[in-house]
Design a protein around this motif. Structure first.
Motif, mmCIF file in Angstrom:
data_model
loop_
_atom_site.group_PDB
_atom_site.id
_atom_site.type_symbol
_atom_site.label_atom_id
_atom_site.label_comp_id
_atom_site.label_asym_id
_atom_site.label_seq_id
_atom_site.Cartn_x
_atom_site.Cartn_y
_atom_site.Cartn_z
ATOM 1 N N UNK A 1 3.962 -11.123 18.764
ATOM 2 C CA UNK A 1 3.198 -12.189 19.414
ATOM 3 C C UNK A 1 1.721 -11.821 19.471
ATOM 4 N N UNK A 2 1.424 -10.559 19.752
ATOM 5 C CA UNK A 2 0.033 -10.119 19.811
ATOM 6 C C UNK A 2 -0.649 -10.242 18.452
ATOM 7 N N UNK A 3 0.060 -9.899 17.395
ATOM 8 C CA UNK A 3 -0.511 -10.047 16.054
ATOM 9 C C UNK A 3 -0.765 -11.525 15.769
ATOM 10 N N UNK A 4 0.195 -12.361 16.148
ATOM 11 C CA UNK A 4 0.042 -13.812 15.958
ATOM 12 C C UNK A 4 -1.181 -14.329 16.715
ATOM 13 N N UNK A 5 -1.334 -13.916 17.969
ATOM 14 C CA UNK A 5 -2.483 -14.352 18.772
ATOM 15 C C UNK A 5 -3.787 -13.844 18.181
ATOM 16 N N UNK A 6 -3.804 -12.585 17.772
ATOM 17 C CA UNK A 6 -5.005 -11.989 17.211
ATOM 18 C C UNK A 6 -5.395 -12.661 15.898
ATOM 19 N N UNK B 1 -4.804 -15.755 15.073
ATOM 20 C CA UNK B 1 -5.334 -17.083 15.399
ATOM 21 C C UNK B 1 -6.741 -16.990 15.984
ATOM 22 N N UNK B 2 -6.999 -15.975 16.813
ATOM 23 C CA UNK B 2 -8.299 -15.822 17.463
ATOM 24 C C UNK B 2 -8.508 -14.357 17.828
ATOM 25 N N UNK B 3 -9.266 -13.610 17.019
ATOM 26 C CA UNK B 3 -9.451 -12.180 17.275
ATOM 27 C C UNK B 3 -10.093 -11.849 18.626
ATOM 28 N N UNK B 4 -10.794 -12.787 19.244
ATOM 29 C CA UNK B 4 -11.444 -12.533 20.533
ATOM 30 C C UNK B 4 -10.572 -12.940 21.718
ATOM 31 N N UNK B 5 -9.396 -13.474 21.453
ATOM 32 C CA UNK B 5 -8.532 -13.968 22.518
ATOM 33 C C UNK B 5 -8.075 -12.853 23.445
ATOM 34 N N UNK B 6 -8.158 -13.124 24.750
ATOM 35 C CA UNK B 6 -7.636 -12.217 25.759
ATOM 36 C C UNK B 6 -6.494 -12.917 26.477
ATOM 37 N N UNK B 7 -5.555 -12.155 26.967
ATOM 38 C CA UNK B 7 -4.409 -12.714 27.685
ATOM 39 C C UNK B 7 -4.087 -11.793 28.837
ATOM 40 N N UNK B 8 -3.350 -12.284 29.797
ATOM 41 C CA UNK B 8 -2.895 -11.416 30.881
ATOM 42 C C UNK B 8 -1.383 -11.299 30.794
ATOM 43 N N UNK B 9 -0.834 -10.290 31.443
ATOM 44 C CA UNK B 9 0.566 -9.932 31.281
ATOM 45 C C UNK B 9 1.548 -11.049 31.581
ATOM 46 N N UNK B 10 1.335 -11.761 32.690
ATOM 47 C CA UNK B 10 2.271 -12.823 33.049
ATOM 48 C C UNK B 10 2.269 -13.932 32.005
ATOM 49 N N UNK B 11 1.123 -14.193 31.433
ATOM 50 C CA UNK B 11 1.004 -15.198 30.371
ATOM 51 C C UNK B 11 1.874 -14.806 29.165
ATOM 52 N N UNK B 12 1.823 -13.542 28.796
ATOM 53 C CA UNK B 12 2.638 -13.057 27.676
ATOM 54 C C UNK B 12 4.114 -13.068 28.042
ATOM 55 N N UNK B 13 4.429 -12.669 29.274
ATOM 56 C CA UNK B 13 5.826 -12.679 29.727
ATOM 57 C C UNK B 13 6.407 -14.086 29.638
ATOM 58 N N UNK B 14 5.637 -15.080 30.045
ATOM 59 C CA UNK B 14 6.114 -16.466 29.975
ATOM 60 C C UNK B 14 6.294 -16.909 28.530
ATOM 61 N N UNK B 15 5.385 -16.524 27.656
ATOM 62 C CA UNK B 15 5.493 -16.891 26.241
ATOM 63 C C UNK B 15 6.733 -16.278 25.607
ATOM 64 N N UNK C 1 -9.037 -1.983 15.662
ATOM 65 C CA UNK C 1 -9.003 -0.728 14.901
ATOM 66 C C UNK C 1 -7.577 -0.240 14.683
ATOM 67 N N UNK C 2 -6.665 -0.593 15.575
ATOM 68 C CA UNK C 2 -5.285 -0.124 15.447
ATOM 69 C C UNK C 2 -4.335 -1.200 14.922
ATOM 70 N N UNK C 3 -4.866 -2.370 14.633
ATOM 71 C CA UNK C 3 -4.030 -3.466 14.131
ATOM 72 C C UNK C 3 -3.226 -3.071 12.892
ATOM 73 N N UNK C 4 -3.817 -2.383 11.912
ATOM 74 C CA UNK C 4 -3.006 -1.959 10.756
ATOM 75 C C UNK C 4 -1.822 -1.070 11.159
ATOM 76 N N UNK C 5 -2.009 -0.203 12.142
ATOM 77 C CA UNK C 5 -0.915 0.669 12.588
ATOM 78 C C UNK C 5 0.194 -0.142 13.244
ATOM 79 N N UNK C 6 -0.174 -1.157 14.007
ATOM 80 C CA UNK C 6 0.827 -2.021 14.641
ATOM 81 C C UNK C 6 1.632 -2.744 13.565
ATOM 82 N N UNK C 7 0.932 -3.300 12.599
ATOM 83 C CA UNK C 7 1.628 -4.012 11.507
ATOM 84 C C UNK C 7 2.548 -3.067 10.732
#
Length: 126
Positions: free
Chosen positions: A16-21, A23-37, A84-90
């Motif tokens: 989900x984080x890769x998907x959000x990033x 779509x918008x590399x500057x997007x910030x989210x908070x934990x509850x928002x991600x939990x609901x998603x 900087x760590x996005x390639x490692x996550x992928x």
């Protein structure tokens, strides 16, 4: 620091984080928002976010103290993926996918048998 414990929620969160990033590399989210998603509870997502932040995969900041005070809630911690760590996550997700494919049970396939021309004695007649 690497993440050693990969739960299903951790994998789903990383995807989900890769998907959000993406779509918008500057997007910030908070934990509850991600939990609901992800349709999971905050007690499930916050340990995952903490491990990802400790591994350097997420960057975080606490919101200014004026906004939550006016809304009578604690300050939120906003997260965003560390570019900087996005390639490692992928790469880690690709490794997990490959391991899952390699260990997935093989479904049995039906092997056609040659016809003998005889009628099936167990078949019900119309």
């Amino acid at each position: 620091m690497a993440i050693t414990r990969w739960t299903r929620v951790a994998e789903d969160a990383a995807r989900k984080l890769i998907e959000l990033h993406t779509a918008d590399p500057a997007l910030e989210f908070y934990g509850l928002e991600l939990a609901q998603a992800l349709k999971c509870g905050p007690g499930t997502i916050y340990p995952v976010l903490r491990r990802m932040e400790e591994a350097g995969w997420l960057l975080s900041r606490e919101e200014s103290s004026t906004e939550p005070r006016s809304k009578a809630r604690p300050p939120r911690v906003y997260y965003r993926i560390n570019p900087e760590t996005l390639p490692a996550v992928r790469q880690r997700l690709a490794e997990l996918d490959a391991r899952r494919r390699a260990t997935a049970p093989v479904s049995p396939t039906l092997t056609p048998q040659p016809s003998t021309g005889a009628a099936n004695p167990h078949r019900r007649k119309p």
